[in-house]
Design a protein around this motif. Structure first.
Motif, PDB file in Angstrom:
ATOM      1  N   LEU A  60     -34.027   1.948   7.960  1.00 40.42           N
ATOM      2  CA  LEU A  60     -33.680   3.141   7.182  1.00 40.42           C
ATOM      3  C   LEU A  60     -32.468   2.944   6.263  1.00 40.42           C
ATOM      4  CD1 LEU A  60     -34.205   5.892   9.897  1.00 40.42           C
ATOM      5  CD2 LEU A  60     -35.616   5.475   7.877  1.00 40.42           C
ATOM      6  N   THR A  61     -31.771   1.841   6.401  1.00 42.52           N
ATOM      7  CA  THR A  61     -30.546   1.624   5.629  1.00 42.52           C
ATOM      8  C   THR A  61     -30.763   1.687   4.118  1.00 42.52           C
ATOM      9  OG1 THR A  61     -29.498   0.398   7.422  1.00 42.52           O
ATOM     10  CG2 THR A  61     -28.634   0.021   5.211  1.00 42.52           C
ATOM     11  N   PRO A  62     -31.772   1.025   3.533  1.00 49.49           N
ATOM     12  CA  PRO A  62     -31.941   1.127   2.072  1.00 49.49           C
ATOM     13  C   PRO A  62     -32.171   2.569   1.596  1.00 49.49           C
ATOM     14  CG  PRO A  62     -33.254  -0.677   2.943  1.00 49.49           C
ATOM     15  CD  PRO A  62     -32.727   0.093   4.125  1.00 49.49           C
ATOM     16  N   ARG A  63     -32.968   3.316   2.338  1.00 52.65           N
ATOM     17  CA  ARG A  63     -33.228   4.718   1.978  1.00 52.65           C
ATOM     18  C   ARG A  63     -31.953   5.550   2.078  1.00 52.65           C
ATOM     19  NH1 ARG A  63     -37.340   8.646   5.298  1.00 52.65           N
ATOM     20  NH2 ARG A  63     -37.081  10.479   3.983  1.00 52.65           N
ATOM     21  N   LEU A  64     -31.180   5.310   3.125  1.00 49.79           N
ATOM     22  CA  LEU A  64     -29.921   6.022   3.319  1.00 49.79           C
ATOM     23  C   LEU A  64     -28.918   5.671   2.215  1.00 49.79           C
ATOM     24  CD1 LEU A  64     -28.370   7.917   5.241  1.00 49.79           C
ATOM     25  CD2 LEU A  64     -27.596   5.871   6.447  1.00 49.79           C
ATOM     26  N   LEU A  65     -28.861   4.398   1.849  1.00 48.08           N
ATOM     27  CA  LEU A  65     -27.966   3.973   0.772  1.00 48.08           C
ATOM     28  C   LEU A  65     -28.320   4.673  -0.531  1.00 48.08           C
ATOM     29  CD1 LEU A  65     -25.721   2.192  -0.397  1.00 48.08           C
ATOM     30  CD2 LEU A  65     -27.419   0.375  -0.674  1.00 48.08           C
ATOM     31  N   ARG A  66     -29.602   4.762  -0.854  1.00 49.50           N
ATOM     32  CA  ARG A  66     -30.012   5.467  -2.078  1.00 49.50           C
ATOM     33  C   ARG A  66     -29.596   6.937  -2.042  1.00 49.50           C
ATOM     34  NH1 ARG A  66     -34.551   2.335  -1.209  1.00 49.50           N
ATOM     35  NH2 ARG A  66     -35.726   4.087  -0.338  1.00 49.50           N
ATOM     36  N   ALA A  67     -29.723   7.565  -0.877  1.00 48.08           N
ATOM     37  CA  ALA A  67     -29.324   8.974  -0.747  1.00 48.08           C
ATOM     38  C   ALA A  67     -27.825   9.128  -0.959  1.00 48.08           C
ATOM     39  CB  ALA A  67     -29.732   9.511   0.623  1.00 48.08           C
TER      40      ALA A  67
ATOM     41  N   ASP B   8     -19.691   1.490   1.156  1.00 49.81           N
ATOM     42  CA  ASP B   8     -18.715   1.741   2.227  1.00 49.81           C
ATOM     43  C   ASP B   8     -19.062   3.011   3.000  1.00 49.81           C
ATOM     44  OD1 ASP B   8     -17.237  -0.514   1.709  1.00 49.81           O
ATOM     45  OD2 ASP B   8     -15.669   0.529   0.589  1.00 49.81           O
ATOM     46  N   LEU B   9     -19.444   4.040   2.273  1.00 45.23           N
ATOM     47  CA  LEU B   9     -19.792   5.300   2.935  1.00 45.23           C
ATOM     48  C   LEU B   9     -21.046   5.142   3.792  1.00 45.23           C
ATOM     49  CD1 LEU B   9     -19.020   7.790   0.051  1.00 45.23           C
ATOM     50  CD2 LEU B   9     -17.805   7.588   2.216  1.00 45.23           C
ATOM     51  N   THR B  10     -22.015   4.387   3.307  1.00 47.51           N
ATOM     52  CA  THR B  10     -23.226   4.151   4.088  1.00 47.51           C
ATOM     53  C   THR B  10     -22.894   3.391   5.363  1.00 47.51           C
ATOM     54  OG1 THR B  10     -24.562   4.134   2.080  1.00 47.51           O
ATOM     55  CG2 THR B  10     -25.541   3.152   4.042  1.00 47.51           C
ATOM     56  N   GLN B  11     -22.008   2.428   5.246  1.00 49.10           N
ATOM     57  CA  GLN B  11     -21.573   1.692   6.430  1.00 49.10           C
ATOM     58  C   GLN B  11     -20.881   2.630   7.427  1.00 49.10           C
ATOM     59  OE1 GLN B  11     -18.964  -1.576   5.560  1.00 49.10           O
ATOM     60  NE2 GLN B  11     -19.076  -2.391   7.629  1.00 49.10           N
ATOM     61  N   ASP B  12     -20.053   3.535   6.914  1.00 50.77           N
ATOM     62  CA  ASP B  12     -19.405   4.526   7.781  1.00 50.77           C
ATOM     63  C   ASP B  12     -20.438   5.397   8.497  1.00 50.77           C
ATOM     64  OD1 ASP B  12     -16.937   3.592   6.976  1.00 50.77           O
ATOM     65  OD2 ASP B  12     -16.547   5.266   5.601  1.00 50.77           O
ATOM     66  N   VAL B  13     -21.470   5.794   7.765  1.00 46.88           N
ATOM     67  CA  VAL B  13     -22.528   6.623   8.351  1.00 46.88           C
ATOM     68  C   VAL B  13     -23.224   5.876   9.481  1.00 46.88           C
ATOM     69  CG1 VAL B  13     -24.773   7.699   7.900  1.00 46.88           C
ATOM     70  CG2 VAL B  13     -22.907   7.970   6.255  1.00 46.88           C
ATOM     71  N   LEU B  14     -23.571   4.626   9.237  1.00 50.21           N
ATOM     72  CA  LEU B  14     -24.259   3.837  10.258  1.00 50.21           C
ATOM     73  C   LEU B  14     -23.380   3.625  11.482  1.00 50.21           C
ATOM     74  CD1 LEU B  14     -26.010   1.253   7.929  1.00 50.21           C
ATOM     75  CD2 LEU B  14     -27.082   3.144   9.158  1.00 50.21           C
ATOM     76  N   LEU B  15     -22.108   3.416  11.248  1.00 46.15           N
ATOM     77  CA  LEU B  15     -21.174   3.242  12.358  1.00 46.15           C
ATOM     78  C   LEU B  15     -21.057   4.528  13.179  1.00 46.15           C
ATOM     79  CD1 LEU B  15     -19.177   1.299  13.707  1.00 46.15           C
ATOM     80  CD2 LEU B  15     -17.427   2.157  12.157  1.00 46.15           C
ATOM     81  N   LYS B  16     -20.943   5.668  12.489  1.00 50.64           N
ATOM     82  CA  LYS B  16     -20.882   6.952  13.195  1.00 50.64           C
ATOM     83  C   LYS B  16     -22.164   7.206  13.978  1.00 50.64           C
ATOM     84  CE  LYS B  16     -17.778   9.279   9.967  1.00 50.64           C
ATOM     85  NZ  LYS B  16     -17.648  10.372   8.979  1.00 50.64           N
ATOM     86  N   ALA B  17     -23.289   6.877  13.372  1.00 53.12           N
ATOM     87  CA  ALA B  17     -24.571   7.083  14.047  1.00 53.12           C
ATOM     88  C   ALA B  17     -24.663   6.221  15.294  1.00 53.12           C
ATOM     89  CB  ALA B  17     -25.721   6.775  13.095  1.00 53.12           C
ATOM     90  N   PHE B  18     -24.228   4.987  15.179  1.00 48.55           N
ATOM     91  CA  PHE B  18     -24.300   4.102  16.337  1.00 48.55           C
ATOM     92  C   PHE B  18     -23.361   4.559  17.449  1.00 48.55           C
ATOM     93  CE2 PHE B  18     -23.504   0.254  18.797  1.00 48.55           C
ATOM     94  CZ  PHE B  18     -24.812  -0.130  19.062  1.00 48.55           C
TER      95      PHE B  18
ATOM     96  N   ALA C 149     -24.600  11.542   6.849  1.00 40.40           N
ATOM     97  CA  ALA C 149     -24.228  11.053   5.512  1.00 40.40           C
ATOM     98  C   ALA C 149     -23.644  12.178   4.664  1.00 40.40           C
ATOM     99  CB  ALA C 149     -25.437  10.438   4.821  1.00 40.40           C
ATOM    100  N   ARG C 150     -24.291  13.314   4.674  1.00 41.39           N
ATOM    101  CA  ARG C 150     -23.808  14.455   3.886  1.00 41.39           C
ATOM    102  C   ARG C 150     -22.394  14.841   4.312  1.00 41.39           C
ATOM    103  NH1 ARG C 150     -27.150  18.425   5.605  1.00 41.39           N
ATOM    104  NH2 ARG C 150     -25.518  19.001   7.050  1.00 41.39           N
ATOM    105  N   ASN C 151     -22.162  14.936   5.608  1.00 47.89           N
ATOM    106  CA  ASN C 151     -20.834  15.294   6.097  1.00 47.89           C
ATOM    107  C   ASN C 151     -19.801  14.218   5.779  1.00 47.89           C
ATOM    108  OD1 ASN C 151     -21.805  17.711   7.126  1.00 47.89           O
ATOM    109  ND2 ASN C 151     -22.233  16.840   9.130  1.00 47.89           N
ATOM    110  N   THR C 152     -20.198  12.964   5.873  1.00 48.54           N
ATOM    111  CA  THR C 152     -19.292  11.858   5.559  1.00 48.54           C
ATOM    112  C   THR C 152     -18.905  11.877   4.084  1.00 48.54           C
ATOM    113  OG1 THR C 152     -20.267  10.513   7.331  1.00 48.54           O
ATOM    114  CG2 THR C 152     -19.020   9.350   5.640  1.00 48.54           C
ATOM    115  N   VAL C 153     -19.867  12.130   3.221  1.00 53.42           N
ATOM    116  CA  VAL C 153     -19.585  12.201   1.785  1.00 53.42           C
ATOM    117  C   VAL C 153     -18.695  13.407   1.476  1.00 53.42           C
ATOM    118  CG1 VAL C 153     -20.631  12.583  -0.490  1.00 53.42           C
ATOM    119  CG2 VAL C 153     -21.611  10.896   1.076  1.00 53.42           C
TER     120      VAL C 153
END
Length: 108
Positions: free
Chosen positions: A13-20, A34-44, A64-68
């Motif tokens: 799902l990472t490419p789709r999440l990065l595009r979002a 960087d933000l996508t990486q933060d999202v993945l880290l929070k999710a994990f 992702a929305r909240n992180t942004v």
């Protein structure tokens, strides 16, 4: 969700999440990778909070929305801090039209 299964799904799902995230931050100074990486880290880190009754991407998108949003708030705060006049500024001289600033500068 098992850790290995979560890792596989996050990777897919990472490419789709990065595009979002790129769409959310378009036109700003924020780094979408960087933000996508933060999202993945929070999710994990919060994988126990994922409830299997919804889709994983929906959960990731809300993170992702909240992180942004948080990143935009931080950016706005940083800009306000940078725009503040530094200590020691002569406020009384700022904007005076009688030439006193020029007179004072000559005496320094």
């Amino acid at each position: 969700m098992r850790e290995d299964k979560l890792n596989q799904e996050l990777k897919a799902l990472t490419p789709r999440l990065l595009r979002a995230v790129q769409m959310m931050v378009r036109g700003s100074d924020l780094d979408s990778e960087d933000l996508t990486q933060d999202v993945l880290l929070k999710a994990f880190k919060n994988r126990d909070g994922f409830q299997s009754d919804s889709q994983l991407y929906t959960w990731l998108y809300s993170i992702a929305r909240n992180t942004v949003f948080d990143a935009f708030r931080r950016l706005k705060t940083q800009r306000k801090v940078l725009e503040r006049p530094s200590e020691g500024t002569d406020f009384e001289l700022h904007g005076q039209e009688d030439g006193s600033l020029e007179k004072r500068e000559r005496f320094r």
